[in-house]
Design a protein around this motif. Structure first.
Motif, PDB file in Angstrom:
ATOM      1  N   LEU A 594       0.467 -10.279  -4.010  1.00 39.75           N
ATOM      2  CA  LEU A 594       1.099  -9.327  -3.096  1.00 39.75           C
ATOM      3  C   LEU A 594       1.907 -10.099  -2.058  1.00 39.75           C
ATOM      4  N   ARG A 596       3.903  -9.610   1.761  1.00 34.36           N
ATOM      5  CA  ARG A 596       4.247  -8.825   2.948  1.00 34.36           C
ATOM      6  C   ARG A 596       5.463  -9.469   3.581  1.00 34.36           C
ATOM      7  N   THR A 602       5.677  -4.169   1.908  1.00 32.97           N
ATOM      8  CA  THR A 602       4.874  -4.934   0.962  1.00 32.97           C
ATOM      9  C   THR A 602       5.343  -4.646  -0.459  1.00 32.97           C
ATOM     10  N   GLU A 604       4.199  -5.669  -4.806  1.00 33.52           N
ATOM     11  CA  GLU A 604       3.390  -6.349  -5.799  1.00 33.52           C
ATOM     12  C   GLU A 604       4.339  -7.167  -6.676  1.00 33.52           C
ATOM     13  N   GLU A 654      -3.306  -0.060  -3.831  1.00 32.80           N
ATOM     14  CA  GLU A 654      -2.513   0.653  -2.826  1.00 32.80           C
ATOM     15  C   GLU A 654      -3.174   0.539  -1.447  1.00 32.80           C
ATOM     16  N   ARG A 657      -2.489  -2.937  -0.139  1.00 37.09           N
ATOM     17  CA  ARG A 657      -1.113  -3.053   0.336  1.00 37.09           C
ATOM     18  C   ARG A 657      -0.945  -2.380   1.692  1.00 37.09           C
TER      19      ARG A 657
END
Length: 834
Positions: A594, A596, A602, A604, A654, A657
């Motif tokens: 992941l 950021r 964010t 994937e 999710e 994230r």
């Protein structure tokens, strides 16, 4: 008993004794809702609400009591910051007075009177069992006192039993009301001057009187109490001025069937004011754990079941306190292990120092004191004989014990398999009389706790061994990086053996390149941990050799296949150029990493993956390149964080994230803690690796030269070095650098075959000279140096003029390097092309 409007609100008519009671008949029964409201109001509850979990929310199911002055939200987020959500997640009650409630605005009562209210949030269910949460709105700003909290916690336990009984089907109707009925809470209003009492049907049933047979007189109720308990009850029915306030006591009644029942009474005296006479308001409940009814089979069954679920020594101690302190009305309970002729205190209730003797405070360690058995003769004798000692008030005991129970002290050795595993102390402040039923309770509890303590010792030793094994297989610390900050977290599973196959590593490949790796070996056992340690070591070795990411993972895959184990592993390997921000990803059956971004968004990373390691020897692992900008946070996780039996993988990703987007990247450590959440019960171990990429503040200047194998190759290498140093304006270091270049290039040409390369790097005030060749064998310095020696002197010269010197393996050979500090004059130019 006459009733008027005030009697309906819990106040008897003051003139009832004058009017007489013979012709009034029994008082009419009150509605169940009214009695329930009065019982909860006595406990300080203006409104009681039940929330049950539905998906990601806590949904309001039922309320009891209350007025339109208070209101609560219909739905609360389970991951939110409300008091109900916090208590539901942590399985711990939360008590907030008005001042504390102001800092928990989410889910709080709504105005206009919310600012003067307090709040209690009580979880429903034991550890790992999340049945919901009960919110209790207090009518005052000062919160709930200890007696009210105990009653409400008993009420929450009863609500949990109702919800548990309805699990698997439709929710039970009115769980709060059913729980109150199950508690059998009776309430009363007594006017001492008249001798009349207004009692509801629940109280009459507890005493064993039918409503038709009750005449409204307090003497009718007292007639059912056992004679030895009458003095305590009379102090309630005939209160004095000093008794104004709250009182709690337990008493026994004999029902018409001859059964003796223990009841718990809690009351307070309300002084007269205006037209209102002095009144005593109170509630009576059936004591679920009877203080002296130790022959209660249900109680022993509960204790046995609770100790069977207690895994650690701390769990056993908490069960022992629950079984002894409140039921016996004790003021202190201490549990200690016997280890090497010393007493190691494992639990104190209450836990604060001020509640224990001065001698204990002087020996207080990091948490609780410990002392040699020989320092406490009373305990030494009890442990030697293995029998219980009960010391009444006034007994002369050593200072270390006298203040534990000035009103009475019980010393309980905890037997287990022919030895004594520990000792339990139960103390009272007020004079306490030990009756036969209490002795039976203490004896039975000591035997059960001793056996459980023995099992807990074995469990704790196993967990400690597993923890040490896990820590030895994971990095003790992460390296400091010049262009980023890396943090990692590992949480073991809370089921079974506390060691698993999740692992991580941060490998400094050079001054400007780093590799990050995270993996998960199949299974949750010592075998998985062993494979994990081997895989981590192998990946680190392949990475340090200088192989590209796909080759590192391919080598690790072939190694695991060759081990001929039934286990496989997943892995995500990342190589990051800290200078340029270029990142290469390789994924072998693992979760995608992941990112950021600096703006808080964010994503994937879509990394093309290969199969898990250990499945196919010739598997291919493609590379995926991604460019990072400074301020980007890279997160590598294992499936224990985002997947569980009740948590689908896509939902878990999710959530992670969302947590990653909401965390503050200024502190990567807190960011990692935020991603882990509240640390509730986990089915699998969890590994988390974060790297915040900041970029390098000082970028190096580079120059490279392929050395030709010619007779004058060293001369050309020296000329290239001299031109480069002039371009960089660091000619002051030319003598030392040229000497190092001459010696290292000469050694590479003379002692190796294949290509030779010279690399120069200027970073800050240091020049790094690196000579790479195709031989893996490190150069050897001479053991003896004399006038007749013809070789090896060059390496001694290099070491002498260098500030740092060493050799590292690289793919297909080695690299010998040296660093020389240079005085800085004019700034070096970034154009290093020669």
């Amino acid at each position: 008993m006459p009733h008027d409007g005030r009697a309906r609100t819990g106040v008897s008519a003051p003139g009832a004794s004058e009017a007489g009671t013979a012709d009034t008949g029994p008082p009419p029964p009150e509605p169940e809702a009214a009695t329930n409201d009065r019982a909860l109001a006595f406990a300080g509850a203006a409104l009681t609400a039940l929330y049950t979990p539905v998906d990601d929310e806590l949904v309001l199911l039922e309320t009891v009591g209350g007025t339109p002055e208070y209101g609560l939200p219909k739905r609360l987020a389970r991951s939110g910051g409300s008091a109900a959500a916090q208590a539901h997640r942590t399985n711990r009650p939360l008590w907030l007075d008005a001042a504390a409630l102001a800092s928990h605005p989410e889910g709080a009562p709504t105005p206009p009177r919310a600012r003067t209210a307090s709040l209690g949030a009580l979880p429903l269910g034991t550890e790992g069992e999340h049945l919901g949460c009960m919110l209790v709105v207090g009518a005052t700003a000062y919160g709930f006192d200890a007696g009210q909290q105990r009653f409400l916690e008993r009420f929450a336990l009863a609500v949990a039993w109702v919800l548990r009984a309805g699990a698997g089907g439709s929710p039970a109707a009115s769980p709060l009301s059913r729980a109150l009925r199950g508690l059998r809470v009776g309430s009363f209003v007594l006017v001492p001057d008249t001798g009349l009492i207004e009692a509801d049907e629940a109280l009459l049933e507890l005493v064993g009187i039918t409503p038709d047979a009750f005449d409204g007189k307090v003497d009718t109720l007292l007639a059912h109490a056992l004679p030895e308990d009458l003095p305590a009850l009379m102090s309630v029915t005939e209160p004095t001025l000093h008794a104004i306030g709250r009182r709690e006591l337990e008493f026994r009644v004999r029902r018409a069937t001859g059964e003796v029942r223990w009841l718990s009474l809690s009351c307070r005296v309300v002084p007269a004011s205006g037209e209102e006479p002095e009144r005593v308001l109170g509630v009576v409940t059936a004591t679920q754990v009877r203080s002296r009814g130790v022959d209660d089979v249900t109680r022993i069954q509960w204790l046995t079941a609770a100790l069977d679920e207690a895994a650690s020594v701390g769990d056993v101690g908490r069960v022992a306190v629950t079984a002894l302190r409140e039921p016996l009305g004790a003021d202190r309970v201490a549990l200690a292990d016997v280890r090497d002729e010393r007493l190691v205190v494992t639990l104190l209730d209450p836990p604060d120092q001020d509640s224990w003797p001065q001698q204990w405070r002087a020996q207080w360690r990091s948490e609780w004191p410990d002392a040699p058995v020989s320092a406490l003769p009373t305990l030494q004798l009890a442990l030697r004989d293995g029998r219980m000692d009960l010391w009444p008030a006034g007994t002369a005991l050593e200072p270390g014990l006298a203040d534990v129970g000035p009103g009475g002290l019980a010393v309980l050795p905890l037997p287990a398999q022919g030895s004594v595993a520990g000792v339990c102390l139960v103390g009272w402040d007020e004079p306490h009389e030990f009756i036969p039923e209490e002795r039976s309770l203490l004896t039975a509890t000591a035997a059960l706790v001793g056996q459980a303590l023995k099992r807990a010792h074995a469990h704790d030793a196993e967990q400690e061994l597993a923890t040490l094994l896990q820590r030895s297989l994971l990095p003790r610390r992460l390296p400091e990086l010049p262009g980023g900050t890396a943090v990692a977290r590992y949480l073991p599973a809370r089921r079974g053996l506390q060691v698993g196959g999740d692992w991580y590593d941060v490998i400094a490949l050079s001054e400007d390149r780093v590799a990050l790796v995270i993996g998960d070996v199949q299974g949750h056992s010592a075998a998985a941990a062993t494979i994990m340690g081997q895989m981590r070591t192998a990946v680190r070795a392949y990475a340090v050799e200088g192989h590209p990411p796909d080759v590192v993972v391919a080598h690790a895959n072939r190694l695991l296949v060759g081990m001929e184990t039934d286990l496989f592993a997943t892995c995500c390997y990342v190589e990051l150029d800290l200078e340029q921000g270029t990142t290469l990803f390789v994924r072998a059956g693992h979760l995608s990493p992941l990112l950021r971004h600096p703006d808080g968004s964010t994503e994937e990373v879509q990394v093309e993956g290969g199969p898990p390691l250990g499945i196919l020897a010739e598997a291919e692992f493609p590379l995926t390149a991604v460019a990072l900008t400074p301020g980007t946070v890279l997160a590598l996780i294992t499936d224990g964080l985002v997947e569980a039996a009740d948590l689908p993988l896509d939902v878990g990703m999710e959530r992670t994230r969302t947590a990653l987007a909401g965390a503050d990247p200024a502190d990567p450590a807190r960011m990692a803690d935020a991603l882990l959440g509240d640390g509730g019960r986990r089915e699998d171990d969890v590994a988390l690796l974060l790297l915040r990429y900041d970029g390098m503040t000082t970028r190096p200047i580079r120059a490279g030269w392929v050395v030709w194998r010619l007779p004058d190759a060293v001369m050309h290498a020296r000329r290239f070095t001299a031109r480069t140093l002039r371009r960089w304006h660091v000619q002051e270091a030319a003598d030392a650098v040229l000497l190092v270049v001459s010696e290292l290039v000469t050694n590479a040409l003379v002692h190796t075959q294949g290509s030779v390369r010279l690399d120069l790097v200027l970073r800050g005030d240091r020049v790094r000279i690196s000579v790479s060749d195709s031989s893996p064998r490190a150069p050897a310095k001479p053991v003896i140096v004399d006038w007749e020696s013809t070789g090896g002197r060059g390496l001694l010269l290099v070491e002498a003029v260098s500030d740092a010197y060493g050799t590292v393996p690289v793919a297909g050979g080695k690299q010998v390097w040296s660093e020389v500090t240079v005085p800085r004059g004019e700034p070096a130019t970034a154009d290093a092309k020669v």
